[in-house]
Design a protein around this motif. Structure first.
Motif, PDB file in Angstrom:
ATOM      1  N   GLU A  58      53.417   0.973 -24.631  1.00 54.10           N
ATOM      2  CA  GLU A  58      54.765   0.602 -25.039  1.00 54.10           C
ATOM      3  C   GLU A  58      54.807  -0.809 -25.630  1.00 54.10           C
ATOM      4  OE1 GLU A  58      58.858  -0.277 -22.742  1.00 54.10           O
ATOM      5  OE2 GLU A  58      58.021   1.732 -22.394  1.00 54.10           O
ATOM      6  N   ALA A  59      54.053  -1.718 -25.025  1.00 52.38           N
ATOM      7  CA  ALA A  59      54.032  -3.112 -25.500  1.00 52.38           C
ATOM      8  C   ALA A  59      53.353  -3.244 -26.868  1.00 52.38           C
ATOM      9  CB  ALA A  59      53.319  -3.993 -24.477  1.00 52.38           C
ATOM     10  N   ARG A 103      51.018   4.460 -15.112  1.00 56.26           N
ATOM     11  CA  ARG A 103      52.190   3.638 -15.434  1.00 56.26           C
ATOM     12  C   ARG A 103      51.750   2.376 -16.158  1.00 56.26           C
ATOM     13  NH1 ARG A 103      56.126   5.132 -16.990  1.00 56.26           N
ATOM     14  NH2 ARG A 103      56.561   6.403 -15.171  1.00 56.26           N
ATOM     15  N   GLY A 122      53.717  -1.149 -29.236  1.00 58.41           N
ATOM     16  CA  GLY A 122      54.677  -0.649 -30.222  1.00 58.41           C
ATOM     17  C   GLY A 122      54.181   0.526 -30.946  1.00 58.41           C
ATOM     18  N   TYR A 171      56.235  10.947 -16.687  1.00 58.03           N
ATOM     19  CA  TYR A 171      55.192  10.400 -17.555  1.00 58.03           C
ATOM     20  C   TYR A 171      55.106  11.245 -18.821  1.00 58.03           C
ATOM     21  CZ  TYR A 171      53.843   7.693 -13.487  1.00 58.03           C
ATOM     22  OH  TYR A 171      53.852   6.819 -12.432  1.00 58.03           O
ATOM     23  N   ASP A 172      55.753  10.779 -19.870  1.00 58.29           N
ATOM     24  CA  ASP A 172      55.817  11.512 -21.119  1.00 58.29           C
ATOM     25  C   ASP A 172      54.423  11.658 -21.737  1.00 58.29           C
ATOM     26  OD1 ASP A 172      57.193  12.821 -23.205  1.00 58.29           O
ATOM     27  OD2 ASP A 172      57.149  11.000 -24.412  1.00 58.29           O
ATOM     28  N   GLU A 191      50.930   3.315 -19.681  1.00 61.69           N
ATOM     29  CA  GLU A 191      52.173   3.519 -20.426  1.00 61.69           C
ATOM     30  C   GLU A 191      52.799   2.185 -20.828  1.00 61.69           C
ATOM     31  OE1 GLU A 191      53.827   6.449 -21.450  1.00 61.69           O
ATOM     32  OE2 GLU A 191      51.821   7.225 -21.029  1.00 61.69           O
ATOM     33  N   ASP A 192      52.795   1.217 -19.926  1.00 61.59           N
ATOM     34  CA  ASP A 192      53.358  -0.109 -20.238  1.00 61.59           C
ATOM     35  C   ASP A 192      52.568  -0.795 -21.346  1.00 61.59           C
ATOM     36  OD1 ASP A 192      55.263   0.314 -18.256  1.00 61.59           O
ATOM     37  OD2 ASP A 192      54.254  -0.959 -16.765  1.00 61.59           O
TER      38      ASP A 192
END
Length: 96
Positions: free
Chosen positions: A93-94, A86, A96, A16-17, A89-90
């Protein structure tokens, strides 16, 4: 839900960055372009957290979002926290 050991948490958090482990919780923060973007992401996280029946401790000041996850019933970090991390994070990420 079983509380994870410090060793298990340290091993898992490597995937997990930007997340850290301290004081019985996993933590991260994000910076957005403005308040509207931060609040939009918080809203998306809120819906997912509600679906998972697991809610973050978080704070927002203008474009900054700070999140801490722990499972209160277990008095520490559990698999539920990593599942929500998680998901967060998703969502990030979505966007952007």
């Amino acid at each position: 839900m079983k509380k994870l050991t410090d060793e298990e948490i340290q091993d898992r958090i490597k995937d997990y960055d930007g997340w850290t482990y301290a004081k019985g919780a996993i933590h991260t923060s994000f910076q957005f372009e403005n308040f509207k973007e931060a609040f939009t992401v918080m809203t998306r996280i809120a819906f997912e957290a509600e679906d998972q029946q697991h809610h973050p401790n978080w704070g927002n000041v203008y474009n900054q979002l700070e999140i801490s996850l722990s499972t209160h019933d277990a008095d520490g970090v559990t698999e539920k926290d990593f599942k929500l991390a998680r998901t967060i994070e998703d969502i990030i990420e979505a966007t952007g």
